[in-house]
Write a protein that holds these residues in place. Structure first.
Motif, short mmCIF file in Angstrom:
data_model
loop_
_atom_site.label_atom_id
_atom_site.label_comp_id
_atom_site.label_asym_id
_atom_site.label_seq_id
_atom_site.Cartn_x
_atom_site.Cartn_y
_atom_site.Cartn_z
N VAL A 62 21.06 89.44 19.08
CA VAL A 62 19.83 89.27 19.85
C VAL A 62 20.31 88.98 21.26
O VAL A 62 21.49 88.68 21.47
N VAL A 63 19.45 89.05 22.23
CA VAL A 63 19.85 88.81 23.61
C VAL A 63 20.49 87.43 23.70
O VAL A 63 19.87 86.43 23.38
N ASN A 64 21.75 87.40 24.08
CA ASN A 64 22.53 86.17 24.28
C ASN A 64 22.75 85.33 23.02
O ASN A 64 23.06 84.15 23.11
N GLY A 65 22.58 85.91 21.84
CA GLY A 65 22.75 85.13 20.62
C GLY A 65 22.98 85.99 19.39
O GLY A 65 23.37 87.14 19.49
N VAL A 66 22.73 85.38 18.24
CA VAL A 66 22.93 86.05 16.96
C VAL A 66 21.78 85.69 16.02
O VAL A 66 21.29 84.57 16.02
N MET A 67 21.33 86.69 15.22
CA MET A 67 20.25 86.49 14.26
C MET A 67 20.83 85.95 12.97
O MET A 67 21.84 86.44 12.49
N ILE A 68 20.18 84.94 12.40
CA ILE A 68 20.59 84.35 11.14
C ILE A 68 19.50 84.63 10.11
O ILE A 68 18.33 84.31 10.34
N LYS A 69 19.87 85.22 8.98
CA LYS A 69 18.92 85.53 7.92
C LYS A 69 18.76 84.32 7.00
O LYS A 69 19.24 84.29 5.87
N ALA A 70 18.12 83.28 7.53
CA ALA A 70 17.84 82.07 6.77
C ALA A 70 16.70 81.33 7.46
O ALA A 70 16.49 81.50 8.66
N ASN A 71 16.00 80.53 6.70
CA ASN A 71 15.00 79.65 7.27
C ASN A 71 15.68 78.78 8.30
O ASN A 71 16.82 78.37 8.14
N VAL A 72 14.98 78.44 9.37
CA VAL A 72 15.58 77.69 10.47
C VAL A 72 16.15 76.34 10.00
O VAL A 72 17.19 75.90 10.49
N LEU A 73 15.53 75.70 9.03
CA LEU A 73 16.04 74.42 8.56
C LEU A 73 17.34 74.59 7.76
O LEU A 73 18.25 73.76 7.85
N GLN A 74 17.46 75.69 7.02
CA GLN A 74 18.72 75.99 6.34
C GLN A 74 19.83 76.22 7.36
O GLN A 74 20.95 75.76 7.19
N ALA A 75 19.51 76.94 8.42
CA ALA A 75 20.49 77.21 9.47
C ALA A 75 20.89 75.92 10.19
O ALA A 75 22.08 75.70 10.47
N ILE A 76 19.93 75.06 10.48
CA ILE A 76 20.25 73.78 11.13
C ILE A 76 21.16 72.96 10.23
O ILE A 76 22.14 72.37 10.69
N ASN A 77 20.86 72.90 8.94
CA ASN A 77 21.71 72.14 8.02
C ASN A 77 23.13 72.71 7.97
O ASN A 77 24.10 71.95 7.92
N ALA A 78 23.26 74.03 8.02
CA ALA A 78 24.59 74.66 8.04
C ALA A 78 25.32 74.31 9.34
O ALA A 78 26.53 74.04 9.32
N LEU A 79 24.61 74.31 10.45
CA LEU A 79 25.23 73.96 11.73
C LEU A 79 25.63 72.49 11.76
O LEU A 79 26.64 72.13 12.36
N CYS A 80 24.88 71.64 11.08
CA CYS A 80 25.26 70.22 10.98
C CYS A 80 26.57 70.07 10.22
O CYS A 80 27.37 69.20 10.54
N GLN A 81 26.82 70.93 9.24
CA GLN A 81 28.09 70.92 8.52
C GLN A 81 29.25 71.31 9.44
O GLN A 81 30.39 70.96 9.18
N LEU A 82 28.95 72.03 10.51
CA LEU A 82 29.97 72.41 11.50
C LEU A 82 30.12 71.34 12.58
O LEU A 82 30.87 71.52 13.53
N GLY A 83 29.39 70.23 12.45
CA GLY A 83 29.54 69.12 13.38
C GLY A 83 28.44 68.99 14.42
O GLY A 83 28.50 68.11 15.28
N TYR A 84 27.42 69.83 14.38
CA TYR A 84 26.33 69.75 15.35
C TYR A 84 25.28 68.73 14.94
O TYR A 84 25.05 68.51 13.75
N LYS A 85 24.64 68.14 15.94
CA LYS A 85 23.53 67.21 15.73
C LYS A 85 22.40 67.60 16.67
O LYS A 85 22.65 67.99 17.81
N ILE A 86 21.18 67.49 16.19
CA ILE A 86 20.01 67.81 17.03
C ILE A 86 19.85 66.73 18.09
O ILE A 86 19.92 65.54 17.79
N VAL A 87 19.64 67.17 19.34
CA VAL A 87 19.40 66.22 20.42
C VAL A 87 17.97 66.31 20.97
O VAL A 87 17.48 65.34 21.53
N CYS A 88 17.31 67.47 20.79
CA CYS A 88 15.91 67.58 21.20
C CYS A 88 15.31 68.86 20.65
O CYS A 88 16.02 69.74 20.15
#
Length: 103
Positions: A62-88
């Motif tokens: 996608v423009v400046n990014g990548v499409m993930i074939k998952a519900n946004v909450l599943q993707a956020i949980n996967a990104l949290c496993q990579l060390g990310y935390k939601i800030v806003c």
């Protein structure tokens, strides 16, 4: 959807994501709680490989990014496993979450 002044950056160019001076990096994820896919912006090549491996069918640009074939909450949980935390977050029907990871 391309916005005015945006540039189409392929996933292979995301490896050189700038690192913030305060020792953290930021990414954004955009999606709807009612959709089965979402878009992530700012990931590096290794992170893209990890997230697309977890969610088969993902990875289309996608423009400046990548499409993930998952519900946004599943993707956020996967990104949290990579060390990310939601800030806003912002939005209503379609929400953009900003995540950070210490380096």
């Amino acid at each position: 959807m391309e916005t005015k002044g945006s540039q189409n950056v392929s996933a292979c160019n995301l490896a050189s994501v700038p690192i913030a001076e305060d020792g953290v990096i930021y990414i954004a994820i955009k999606g709807s709680l009612h959709a089965s896919d979402c878009s992530v912006f700012g990931l590096g090549n290794e992170e893209i490989k990890a997230i697309t491996k977890k969610f088969p069918g993902s990875g289309s640009n996608v423009v400046n990014g990548v499409m993930i074939k998952a519900n946004v909450l599943q993707a956020i949980n996967a990104l949290c496993q990579l060390g990310y935390k939601i800030v806003c977050s912002t939005g209503e029907a379609e929400i953009t979450w900003t995540l950070q990871r210490d380096i």
